[in-house]
Design a protein around this motif. Structure first.
Motif, PDB file in Angstrom:
ATOM      1  N   SER A  10       0.707  -0.503  -0.096  1.00  0.00           N
ATOM      2  CA  SER A  10      -0.277   0.051  -0.027  1.00  0.00           C
ATOM      3  C   SER A  10       1.244   1.617   0.193  1.00  0.00           C
ATOM      4  N   ALA A  11       2.113   1.219   0.205  1.00  0.00           N
ATOM      5  CA  ALA A  11       3.180   2.458   0.482  1.00  0.00           C
ATOM      6  C   ALA A  11       4.445   1.983  -0.941  1.00  0.00           C
ATOM      7  N   ASP A  12       3.516   1.203  -1.884  1.00  0.00           N
ATOM      8  CA  ASP A  12       4.396   0.635  -2.815  1.00  0.00           C
ATOM      9  C   ASP A  12       6.039   0.305  -2.360  1.00  0.00           C
ATOM     10  N   CYS A  13       6.162   0.108  -1.441  1.00  0.00           N
ATOM     11  CA  CYS A  13       7.276  -0.352  -1.032  1.00  0.00           C
ATOM     12  C   CYS A  13       8.005  -2.298  -1.139  1.00  0.00           C
ATOM     13  N   PRO A  14       8.754  -2.147  -1.530  1.00  0.00           N
ATOM     14  CA  PRO A  14       9.105  -4.174  -2.121  1.00  0.00           C
ATOM     15  C   PRO A  14       9.323  -4.725  -0.900  1.00  0.00           C
ATOM     16  N   VAL A  15       9.602  -6.023  -0.875  1.00  0.00           N
ATOM     17  CA  VAL A  15       9.457  -6.427   0.581  1.00  0.00           C
ATOM     18  C   VAL A  15      10.226  -7.629  -0.190  1.00  0.00           C
ATOM     19  N   ALA A  16      11.425  -7.462   0.633  1.00  0.00           N
ATOM     20  CA  ALA A  16      12.444  -9.346   0.305  1.00  0.00           C
ATOM     21  C   ALA A  16      12.099  -9.843   1.855  1.00  0.00           C
ATOM     22  N   ALA A  17      12.529 -11.228   1.873  1.00  0.00           N
ATOM     23  CA  ALA A  17      12.159 -12.382   2.867  1.00  0.00           C
ATOM     24  C   ALA A  17      13.344 -13.014   2.846  1.00  0.00           C
ATOM     25  N   HIS A  18      13.761 -12.966   3.504  1.00  0.00           N
ATOM     26  CA  HIS A  18      15.329 -14.480   4.296  1.00  0.00           C
ATOM     27  C   HIS A  18      14.472 -15.935   4.536  1.00  0.00           C
ATOM     28  N   CYS A  19      14.512 -16.528   3.267  1.00  0.00           N
ATOM     29  CA  CYS A  19      14.335 -17.701   3.596  1.00  0.00           C
ATOM     30  C   CYS A  19      15.620 -18.724   3.090  1.00  0.00           C
ATOM     31  N   ALA A  20      15.422 -20.402   4.076  1.00  0.00           N
ATOM     32  CA  ALA A  20      16.492 -20.936   3.834  1.00  0.00           C
ATOM     33  C   ALA A  20      15.430 -22.490   3.722  1.00  0.00           C
ATOM     34  N   THR A  21      14.261 -22.625   4.139  1.00  0.00           N
ATOM     35  CA  THR A  21      13.798 -23.310   3.826  1.00  0.00           C
ATOM     36  C   THR A  21      12.814 -23.200   2.210  1.00  0.00           C
ATOM     37  N   ASN A  22      12.325 -24.804   2.227  1.00  0.00           N
ATOM     38  CA  ASN A  22      11.371 -24.798   1.378  1.00  0.00           C
ATOM     39  C   ASN A  22      10.156 -24.346   1.307  1.00  0.00           C
ATOM     40  N   ARG A  23       9.837 -24.716   2.600  1.00  0.00           N
ATOM     41  CA  ARG A  23       8.782 -23.804   3.253  1.00  0.00           C
ATOM     42  C   ARG A  23       8.706 -22.815   3.295  1.00  0.00           C
ATOM     43  N   ALA A  24       9.502 -21.896   3.605  1.00  0.00           N
ATOM     44  CA  ALA A  24       9.290 -20.661   3.991  1.00  0.00           C
ATOM     45  C   ALA A  24       9.501 -19.916   2.672  1.00  0.00           C
ATOM     46  N   VAL A  25       9.938 -20.581   1.435  1.00  0.00           N
ATOM     47  CA  VAL A  25      10.184 -19.668   0.077  1.00  0.00           C
ATOM     48  C   VAL A  25       8.558 -19.823  -0.935  1.00  0.00           C
ATOM     49  N   GLN A  26       7.873 -20.772  -0.311  1.00  0.00           N
ATOM     50  CA  GLN A  26       6.978 -21.226  -0.127  1.00  0.00           C
ATOM     51  C   GLN A  26       5.864 -20.209   0.238  1.00  0.00           C
TER      52      GLN A  26
END
Ligand code: ZN
Length: 458
Positions: A281-297
């Motif tokens: 809603s603020a047109d701000c991108p999100v980055a996610a730290h993910c190591a596991t398959n489940r987190a990536v999904q």
């Protein structure tokens, strides 16, 4: 939609036409400070949009606004080189590099591990080190950094970004995350001594549940972040079987299980969805730290722009990433240091992701190893089997996409009219010798040269 990236286009003026008297006066003032427009002549320049090396182009540059204002296609090598022009015709020219995952406030873990840096180094020392890191990065051809977490330095990364943007110190254009978000105690630097509230400077802002998460995202936005970063998973249960490091004077506990400290999921799907919705809603991108398959999904389904690390992706996970058009930043440089004999599987995954047409960007988790050595990430893309041209795209244009593309408000990572005048040059053709990227001869950022013929200009 925009031709270059299939992302809806935000209105960015391509040419520097003052819209009002105030703007005209501002431009006039800038012209007093900076030299007049000039031209950069090239004979071979890489275009990451069509993956071609193009011949005999000259770029008109206005340093007052830092943009390329025109591209001239010459008929041959010859060019009429004006007094202020720059002649790069005997070099190979590329857009300035983007490192899509950095930490300006960290230096190599070979020198001091993460906890020691946060515990023992003063705020001032860490700022001064970051100043050096930014110089090294710029001289290595990196004109943009996506800096994903201030590592205990609170919002100092936003201040640091502004200092560079005000021309106080040289450095890459920074896109910063300030503090990262994680659920309670998700990613704290652990210490066994809690007497008197002993703790190490916090890297993250803890937030759980919809209300806290929305509030935390809003706080990050208000504190000046360019990107919201959160931890979708982490090695949270470290206090169950504390390892010797980062406390070399303490011994490891005896008889730990085979995997003493596995990654665990830190958020529910609903929480990740809410986080992405609030940032969007603020047109701000999100980055996610993910190591596991489940987190990536989960993070990919929630709508994050980038997945950081994605170390252990299987085919099903890559399919979901592709479906959601999520960008992977595989941070191979840190993986190489962490995972020894399992590392080759990460090169294979990077190659497979490339073959599937998943967008990837070069970002090394730079800072955990030395700034200035950033090119290691591109070398590892090459080692995985990704072709030279595609690797160069991951190093330039895809970095812009990772930073937020059009939502950044500036075009960089390719060279065309209306793009930032971020230009680097090397002496050899990287298609013949990729190692030439370790010897950057010329660096310009926003129309200002910082290195010429290998010599630093500041
Ligand atoms: Zn990182």
């Amino acid at each position: 939609m925009c031709q270059c990236c299939s992302i809806p286009e935000a209105p960015i003026p391509a040419a520097p036409v003052p819209q009002s008297k105030t703007e005209e006066l501002r431009l006039e003032k800038l012209r007093e400070l900076y030299p007049k427009p000039f031209v950069v002549h090239t004979s071979l320049v890489f275009n990451p949009i069509n993956l071609n090396f193009e011949k005999n182009l000259s770029f008109e540059i206005d340093p007052a606004i830092g943009l390329i204002t025109g591209v001239i296609e010459r008929t041959g090598f010859d060019a009429s080189v004006g007094e202020n022009d720059l002649d790069l015709r005997k070099k190979v020219v590329l857009p300035g590099f983007v490192d899509a995952h950095t930490h300006i406030f960290l230096h190599s873990y070979d020198e001091a591990d993460n906890a020691k840096q946060k515990r023992d180094e003063s705020f001032v020392e860490r700022v001064l080190r970051a100043t050096n890191h930014c110089s090294s990065a710029l001289l290595a051809g990196y004109t943009t950094y996506r800096d994903l977490g201030s590592e205990g330095m609170q919002e100092a990364d936003a201040n640091f970004r502004d200092a560079i943007n005000r021309g106080i110190i040289p450095g890459p254009r920074l896109y910063v995350a300030t503090k990262v978000l994680a659920s309670v105690t998700g990613i704290m630097t652990h210490t066994e001594n809690r007497i008197g509230g002993t703790r190490i400077a916090e890297t993250s802002e803890a937030c759980d549940g919809e209300v806290e998460i929305r509030k935390a995202v809003r706080r990050r936005l208000g504190m000046g972040c360019d990107v919201v970063k959160f931890f979708a998973d982490y090695r949270k249960r470290v206090m169950r079987f504390p390892p010797a490091t980062p406390h070399p004077y303490l011994s490891s506990v005896m008889f730990p299980p085979e995997i003493p400290n596995p990654d665990v999921i830190l958020y529910t799907q609903e929480e990740m969805n809410v986080l992405c919705e609030e940032a969007a809603s603020a047109d701000c991108p999100v980055a996610a730290h993910c190591a596991t398959n489940r987190a990536v999904q989960m993070a990919s389904k929630a709508g994050v722009r980038t997945i950081e690390h994605a170390f252990w992706c299987d085919q099903k996970t890559l399919d979901i990433v592709k479906e959601n058009k999520t960008i992977i930043v595989p941070t191979l440089s840190i993986a190489e240091r962490l995972y020894g004999e399992n590392f080759p599987s990460m090169l294979t995954k990077t190659y497979n992701a490339w073959k599937m047409g998943i967008t990837q960007a070069c970002g090394g988790d730079t800072g955990t190893f030395n700034h200035g050595e950033n090119i290691r990430e591109a070398e590892l893309f090459r080692e995985s089997g990704v072709p030279v041209e595609d690797t160069l795209r991951c190093l330039t244009f895809n970095g812009w996409l990772a930073c937020g593309g059009h939502s950044t408000g500036r075009k960089f990572g390719w060279l065309a009219e209306g793009c930032a005048a971020d230009i680097v040059a090397v002496d050899e053709d990287p298609r013949q010798n990729f190692g030439t990227l370790r010897k950057i001869s010329f660096v310009m950022k926003d129309g200002k040269p910082y290195k010429m013929d290998g010599i630093k200009l500041f």
